[in-house]
Every structure is written in structure tokens, then in C-alpha cells.
Write an enzyme that holds these catalytic residues in place. Structure first.
Site, PDB file in Angstrom:
ATOM      1  N   LYS A   1      80.683  54.639  66.406  1.00 17.67           N
ATOM      2  CA  LYS A   1      81.753  55.260  67.202  1.00 17.67           C
ATOM      3  C   LYS A   1      81.603  54.813  68.663  1.00 17.67           C
ATOM      4  CE  LYS A   1      81.562  58.601  63.537  1.00 17.67           C
ATOM      5  NZ  LYS A   1      82.368  57.878  62.567  1.00 17.67           N
TER       6      LYS A   1
ATOM      7  N   HIS B   1      80.034  62.243  66.643  1.00 13.09           N
ATOM      8  CA  HIS B   1      81.196  62.235  67.540  1.00 13.09           C
ATOM      9  C   HIS B   1      80.856  62.748  68.939  1.00 13.09           C
ATOM     10  CE1 HIS B   1      83.952  61.204  64.292  1.00 13.09           C
ATOM     11  NE2 HIS B   1      83.133  61.928  63.552  1.00 13.09           N
TER      12      HIS B   1
ATOM     13  N   SER C   1      84.390  66.521  63.148  1.00 13.78           N
ATOM     14  CA  SER C   1      85.054  65.216  63.129  1.00 13.78           C
ATOM     15  C   SER C   1      86.572  65.286  62.992  1.00 13.78           C
ATOM     16  CB  SER C   1      84.477  64.360  62.008  1.00 13.78           C
ATOM     17  OG  SER C   1      84.606  65.005  60.768  1.00 13.78           O
TER      18      SER C   1
END
Ligand code: PMP
Length: 401
Positions: free
Chosen positions: A243, A212, A184
Site C-alpha cells: 500500500k 492501511h 480496510s
């Protein structure tokens, strides 16, 4: 008692000097949506600190789906998935996600953090081993602390160290290696092919946190295992909706037995209210878009390559990043805060990452790309970054040589 507690918290000094210097960069209130441009203090700021990699947080179809879900189901579920909090759309989303990442089954939690807390605390137990990369996300670390298993860390993405650590463990013990897919802060990708060979050699299982990686790498953005063509080698795939999926919540996908076990053991699932109807519907709509409109992922990568090229030309040190997360190393806490502050005053938002989150000689600006950035926004940001480095007196790699 109360007095002592207050004395303790009042002594908290960590942020004081940064506040006094007028450089405090946290909890910055944004007065607009999470887009490539946001409004802070009434001023336009270019956002290079968001995890909305595909830029979908204001997509009309996703917003419409959320609104329709509120009209049909209301604003909350008033209970946990286990009891009264399961809607038909929770099940629909779980089935879609399992198929998307290539596993038999999935279960959704109300945040990604809760997935790691709940899964890691229940999946291994006393006399079992959890083996973690030292740079794994805080939620993996905290999940491992809640589990009664023995926790062992190996050096970041260092497969020799992983092998060394596994060599010392009893043959018959249950072992789970839990790693981030894309790390990350550093933006590098786990060395899954080597890791999987080592796991096979020592009879270990693998869990990958794809927070991610979803919507970023793999077939139609299906994540790290898909990226390497190794979906069968990864036992548990974890993801978040906060995200690329432009929402809130998370999931774990695995074989049916593992998911059934987690559904009856993970305390952050059983004892916490379920995802709201609006969030669930927004994730289903985002998944529709991600699966059918490849240009979002293509644009994200075009922007990532363009930014990387410009930053490389300027000589910035970005470590081994292979993703839209570009760590720009400053390697000094105070200068990292100063640079963040200058950039903010010039209309560029980046995230400072300093010790103890990273070692103090690794402090960095976390610069992240979105599919919806324009080339001219990227050019403006890189230009201002170069000037801010000069003002603060940070040398780029090129200047050091
Ligand atoms: N895992 C990783 C690698 C993350 O970066 C994050 C959030 N930053 C999480 C898990 C937690 O996800 P969420 O924000 O959905 O709680």
C-alpha cells in the site's frame, strides 16, 4: 471424479447476472502504472481505488533502487528465508522496520496475507483464544482458521461487546486480540486506548494489522500504536508493503523472543520463497522517503480533508471513516454495480464493495485518496459521483432529510 468437479465449478453463478448486465467490475486490466491517472481500454481514467496512499509507485528513487538490486542480486532468491533465501538486504530491512515502528525485532514475509496466515496460525494454539473484530481482514480470519486455538468475534469496534466476550474466558488462558488498525473498507480507526485497557483488565495481548495505517497515521506514518502513543501496549505490529510502501511483502514486529518464535514456527515464512531483491530494495527506498520527506503524508491528509469536505457538502453517507479510505454507502448491491459502471465509463475508477464482503444493506463504493491527487481531480470525481447517484436513483443523506 474429474467430471464431478467440473460440474460443480460450472454451476458457479455468482457473477453471471452481473456479467450479463455488462456490469462486471472485477479484474479490470490496467495498461499503465498505478498512478492517479491510469489507462484502461486505451482511455484515461482517474484512479480513486488504489491503496498506494502516498503515490510512490512511480517514484524515480524507488524504481532506481529496485533496478540496482536486480543488477546486484538478480531477479529472485530461489528459496525460503529459512534456507538459502536470506539476503543481507532482508536483514537490513527488518532492522529498519523494527526501529520505525518502535519494536525490538521484525521479520519480513513475501506478502502481507502470508504474515497474518503464518503468525496467527502459530502464535496461539490449542486451549488458547484468538479474539477478532468481526470486520477484520480476510487474512486474519484465514490465519485464525489455520490455528488450533478457539476463535471468538466481537462486534465491530464495540468495546462493550469485547469486554463481554472476554469476561467469559478462563483467567489462565492465553488470549490474543487481533484487530485492523484502520479498517480496510470502513476507514475507521480501532479504539486502541479502550481496547488496551480492556486487554490489561483480562490479561490479553494485542496484535494490530497496520496494512492501511503505515505511511498514513502515527509519527512519520509509523501506524496505529504510534498514532495513539501506545507502542508499548501493542505486542505485535503487522504491516504490508503493498500500500503506502508501493511494493509487495509484509512484516511482523514484536519483542525479540516473539520474533524468534515466529521465525521458527510460521509455515508461510518457512515454506515459501523470500521477497525478491527488487521488492526489498524498493521498500528500503520507500522507507527512506517516508522518514525524511513529510510532505507526502501531509499531502495525503490535505487531499483526504478536501475530498471529505466536498463529499459531505454533497450529502454523501460515509459512515465513521477517519482515514483516506472513504466508504460511500449505496446500500444496494445492484445500484453499487451500476454506479461503478457509470463512473468507469466517465473516467473514474472506484471499487464496489458488496455482499458477502459487507452486509447487503451496507454495500458501498470504496473511494480512496492518494498524496499525489490534485484538487481538480478530486473535484471532477465528486462531481461525477453526484451525477451518477442521480442517474441510478440513489439518494444521498441530504436528499433523504
Ligand atoms: N491486512 C489488511 C487489513 C489488508 O487490507 C490486506 C490487503 N488488502 C492484507 C492484510 C494483505 O496484504 P497484502 O496485500 O500485502 O497481501
Amino acid at each position: 471424479m474429474g467430471k464431478r468437479l467440473h460440474e460443480k465449478v460450472a454451476q458457479f453463478q455468482d457473477a453471471t447476472s452481473i456479467k450479463e448486465a455488462g456490469l462486471y467490475p472485477y479484474f479490470r486490466p490496467i495498461e499503465s502504472g498505478q498512478d492517479t491517472e491510469v489507462i484502461i481500454d486505451g482511455k484515461r481514467v482517474l484512479m480513486f481505488g488504489s491503496n498506494s496512499y502516498l503515490g510512490l509507485t512511480n517514484h524515480p528513487k524507488i524504481k532506481e533502487a529496485s533496478k540496482r538490486a536486480i543488477d546486484k542480486y538478480g531477479t529472485g532468491c530461489a528459496g525460503s528465508r529459512f534456507l538459502n533465501g536470506t539476503l543481507d538486504i532482508h536483514i537490513e530491512l527488518e532492522n529498519r522496520l523494527a526501529k520505525y515502528v518502535g519494536k525490538e525485532a521484525a521479520v519480513i514475509f513475501s506478502t502481507g496475507f502470508q504474515v497474518n496466515l503464518g503468525v496467527l496460525s502459530c502464535i496461539t494454539g490449542r486451549n488458547d483464544y484468538l479474539i477478532l473484530d468481526e470486520y477484520d481482514h480476510a487474512s486474519i480470519i484465514d490465519g485464525s482458521r489455520l490455528s488450533f486455538s478457539r476463535v471468538i468475534k466481537f462486534a465491530h469496534n464495540d468495546m462493550d461487546d469485547l469486554r463481554q466476550k472476554l469476561k467469559n474466558l478462563p483467567d489462565e488462558a492465553v488470549k490474543l486480540i487481533a484487530v485492523d488498525g484502520i479498517f480496510s473498507m470502513e476507514g475507521d480507526i480501532v479504539k486502541l486506548p479502550e481496547l488496551s485497557d480492556i486487554a490489561d483488565e483480562f490479561g490479553a495481548n494485542i496484535m494490530v494489522d497496520d496494512a492501511h495505517s503505515l505511511g498514513v497515521i502515527g509519527h512519520k506514518g509509523a501506524g496505529t500504536a504510534s498514532h495513539f502513543g501506545m507502542t508499548d501496549k501493542v505486542d505485535l505490529i503487522m504491516g504490508t508493503f503493498s500500500k503506502s510502501f508501493a511494493s509487495l511483502g509484509g512484516f511482523i514486529a514484536a519483542d525479540k523472543d516473539t520474533i524468534e518464535y515466529i521465525k521458527h514456527k510460521a509455515r508461510s515464512l518457512i515454506f515459501s520463497a523470500s521477497m525478491t531483491p527488487a521488492s526489498v530494495a524498493s521498500v528500503i527506498a520507500a522507507l527512506d522517503i517516508i522518514e525524511t520527506e513529510p510532505h507526502h503524508i501531509e499531502n495525503l491528509w490535505k487531499n483526504t480533508h478536501y475530498a471529505k469536505m466536498l463529499l459531505n457538502d454533497e450529502g454523501f453517507d460515509m459512515g465513521p471513516s477517519e482515514s483516506p479510505i472513504l466508504p460511500i454507502y449505496v446500500r444496494d448491491n445492484a445500484k453499487t454495480f451500476q454506479t461503478t459502471n457509470i463512473l468507469q465509463s466517465q473516467g473514474i475508477f472506484v471499487n464496489p464493495v458488496v455482499s458477502p464482503a459487507v452486509p447487503s444493506d451496507s454495500s458501498l463504493l470504496r473511494f480512496s485518496l492518494m498524496a499525489t491527487h490534485t484538487f481538480s481531480q478530486i473535484e471532477e470525481a465528486v462531481d461525477k459521483l453526484s451525477k451518477a447517484f442521480k442517474t441510478v436513483g440513489v439518494s444521498t443523506v441530504k436528499e433523504k432529510i
